[in-house]
Write a protein that holds these residues in place. Structure first.
Motif, PDB file in Angstrom:
ATOM      1  N   ARG A  99      36.941  22.274  55.097  1.00 49.68           N
ATOM      2  CA  ARG A  99      37.029  23.552  55.808  1.00 49.68           C
ATOM      3  C   ARG A  99      37.919  24.563  55.103  1.00 49.68           C
ATOM      4  N   ASN A 100      38.622  24.133  54.084  1.00 49.27           N
ATOM      5  CA  ASN A 100      39.483  25.032  53.305  1.00 49.27           C
ATOM      6  C   ASN A 100      39.258  24.802  51.813  1.00 49.27           C
ATOM      7  N   ALA A 101      39.480  25.847  51.042  1.00 49.80           N
ATOM      8  CA  ALA A 101      39.285  25.745  49.596  1.00 49.80           C
ATOM      9  C   ALA A 101      40.196  26.724  48.875  1.00 49.80           C
ATOM     10  N   THR A 102      40.515  26.372  47.633  1.00 52.66           N
ATOM     11  CA  THR A 102      41.299  27.247  46.770  1.00 52.66           C
ATOM     12  C   THR A 102      40.392  27.751  45.653  1.00 52.66           C
ATOM     13  N   TYR A 103      40.439  29.060  45.410  1.00 55.35           N
ATOM     14  CA  TYR A 103      39.558  29.687  44.429  1.00 55.35           C
ATOM     15  C   TYR A 103      40.396  30.244  43.272  1.00 55.35           C
ATOM     16  N   LYS A 104      40.035  29.852  42.050  1.00 58.39           N
ATOM     17  CA  LYS A 104      40.687  30.377  40.853  1.00 58.39           C
ATOM     18  C   LYS A 104      39.646  31.135  40.031  1.00 58.39           C
ATOM     19  N   LEU A 105      39.964  32.374  39.691  1.00 56.10           N
ATOM     20  CA  LEU A 105      39.006  33.241  39.001  1.00 56.10           C
ATOM     21  C   LEU A 105      39.593  33.757  37.691  1.00 56.10           C
ATOM     22  N   THR A 106      38.803  33.657  36.624  1.00 51.77           N
ATOM     23  CA  THR A 106      39.152  34.258  35.339  1.00 51.77           C
ATOM     24  C   THR A 106      38.021  35.207  34.951  1.00 51.77           C
ATOM     25  N   SER A 107      38.332  36.478  34.834  1.00 48.83           N
ATOM     26  CA  SER A 107      37.306  37.496  34.568  1.00 48.83           C
ATOM     27  C   SER A 107      37.554  38.173  33.236  1.00 48.83           C
ATOM     28  N   THR A 108      36.472  38.369  32.492  1.00 41.98           N
ATOM     29  CA  THR A 108      36.518  39.098  31.228  1.00 41.98           C
ATOM     30  C   THR A 108      35.456  40.194  31.250  1.00 41.98           C
ATOM     31  N   VAL A 109      35.855  41.400  30.897  1.00 42.31           N
ATOM     32  CA  VAL A 109      34.924  42.524  30.811  1.00 42.31           C
ATOM     33  C   VAL A 109      34.950  43.065  29.395  1.00 42.31           C
ATOM     34  N   MET A 110      33.757  43.241  28.809  1.00 39.50           N
ATOM     35  CA  MET A 110      33.618  43.866  27.499  1.00 39.50           C
ATOM     36  C   MET A 110      32.804  45.142  27.667  1.00 39.50           C
ATOM     37  N   LEU A 111      33.354  46.246  27.200  1.00 38.72           N
ATOM     38  CA  LEU A 111      32.723  47.545  27.398  1.00 38.72           C
ATOM     39  C   LEU A 111      32.765  48.340  26.099  1.00 38.72           C
ATOM     40  N   TRP A 112      31.648  48.977  25.765  1.00 41.82           N
ATOM     41  CA  TRP A 112      31.650  49.888  24.615  1.00 41.82           C
ATOM     42  C   TRP A 112      30.698  51.049  24.864  1.00 41.82           C
ATOM     43  N   LEU A 113      31.063  52.197  24.310  1.00 43.87           N
ATOM     44  CA  LEU A 113      30.261  53.417  24.422  1.00 43.87           C
ATOM     45  C   LEU A 113      30.175  54.076  23.059  1.00 43.87           C
ATOM     46  N   GLU A 114      29.049  54.729  22.805  1.00 47.92           N
ATOM     47  CA  GLU A 114      28.871  55.445  21.544  1.00 47.92           C
ATOM     48  C   GLU A 114      28.092  56.724  21.823  1.00 47.92           C
ATOM     49  N   THR A 115      28.663  57.852  21.446  1.00 48.16           N
ATOM     50  CA  THR A 115      27.985  59.143  21.629  1.00 48.16           C
ATOM     51  C   THR A 115      27.788  59.802  20.275  1.00 48.16           C
ATOM     52  N   ASN A 116      26.713  60.556  20.156  1.00 53.75           N
ATOM     53  CA  ASN A 116      26.433  61.287  18.922  1.00 53.75           C
ATOM     54  C   ASN A 116      25.777  62.612  19.307  1.00 53.75           C
ATOM     55  N   LYS A 117      26.639  63.609  19.519  1.00 52.52           N
ATOM     56  CA  LYS A 117      26.162  64.922  19.941  1.00 52.52           C
ATOM     57  C   LYS A 117      26.512  65.971  18.896  1.00 52.52           C
TER      58      LYS A 117
END
Length: 272
Positions: free
Chosen positions: A163-181
């Motif tokens: 009825r109970n639980a422990t949650y461990k979270l490891t998050s990784t975000v990779m983001l890149w943008l490229e504009t050519n105006k």
């Protein structure tokens, strides 16, 4: 020496563009082959997309759904190429995996308006673990390219009562943008961020099952990381560009400076 080399290699990879992780990683492995295993296990790489031939739906590839050279689809629970003895979740956990994929498919549509998501779960001695993957590529409209890759690894330790639980979270975000105006020229912006969170003794019930707890944790974490990326990368870049580039012409700037000097001199003369 190997530990120092690994630290330097990881530090270097954190500073290199995420869209070139694969080629940079291959270059590092060529330079120091002894670090191959450590680098591959420590560095998250951009997610790749495959199509489930049975359901016709796309899914994401990673080490967590790989067995040998085959990858398991979260939709059909089958490996491609086919594998007879591939690792699979228990029947009970497979049901939870199906619900998790359905939940995050809705989450992805609401937050990202497209892209691909996949969730994979596996059994542990006293609970289970899983990974939730989300990928959104820019469509290239308005001369802007980019990609968002998020990898959320969660470990769930269930109490003996269930009825109970422990949650461990490891998050990784990779983001890149490229504009050519034409007006602004080419600009490349990218980076990655890793954060951890833990929530203990969470009540598990029909009203608040595991999917709800995991969903809330990932939603909160992604919002925090999105804000951090916005402040660090976009905010800092905006400040730098504003400092380097003036919207006003040089004549206007000089005119203002001359006026300031004239006012300052007049005030000095009056004080005398």
């Amino acid at each position: 020496m190997t530990e120092a080399q690994l630290d330097c290699a990881l530090d270097l990879m954190r500073r290199l563009p995420p869209q070139h992780i694969e080629e940079n990683l291959a270059g590092l492995i060529d330079l120091v082959p002894s670090l191959c295993e450590d680098l591959l296990s420590s560095i998250d790489q951009p997610l790749k997309v495959a199509k489930d031939s049975k359901s016709g739906k796309d899914y994401l590839l990673c080490d967590y759904n790989r067995d040998g050279d085959s990858y398991r689809s979260p939709w059909s629970n089958e490996y491609d190429p086919p594998l007879d003895d591939g690792a699979e979740p228990s029947p009970k956990l497979r049901e939870l995996e199906i619900k998790t994929n359905a939940a995050f498919e809705q989450y992805r549509e609401l937050y990202f308006e497209g892209g691909v998501s996949s969730a994979y779960l596996w059994d542990l001695d006293s609970g289970f673990a899983g990974v939730i993957l989300i990928k959104k590529d820019g469509d290239g409209s308005k001369m802007i390219k980019g990609c968002w890759d998020s990898i959320h690894v969660v470990e769930v330790q269930e109490k003996s009562s269930g009825r109970n639980a422990t949650y461990k979270l490891t998050s990784t975000v990779m983001l890149w943008l490229e504009t050519n105006k034409k007006d602004s020229g080419m600009m490349k912006l990218g980076g990655s961020l890793t954060r951890q969170d833990e929530r203990e003794n969470q009540t598990v019930s029909d009203a608040a099952p595991h999917v709800v707890h995991i969903g809330h944790m990932i939603e909160d974490m992604e919002n925090k990381m999105r804000n951090t990326l916005n402040e660090i990368y976009f905010g800092k870049t905006k400040d730098i560009v504003n400092d380097l580039r003036s919207v006003e012409s040089l004549e206007d700037v000089k005119s203002k400076e001359n006026m300031q000097h004239a006012i300052a001199n007049a005030l000095k003369a009056r004080s005398k």
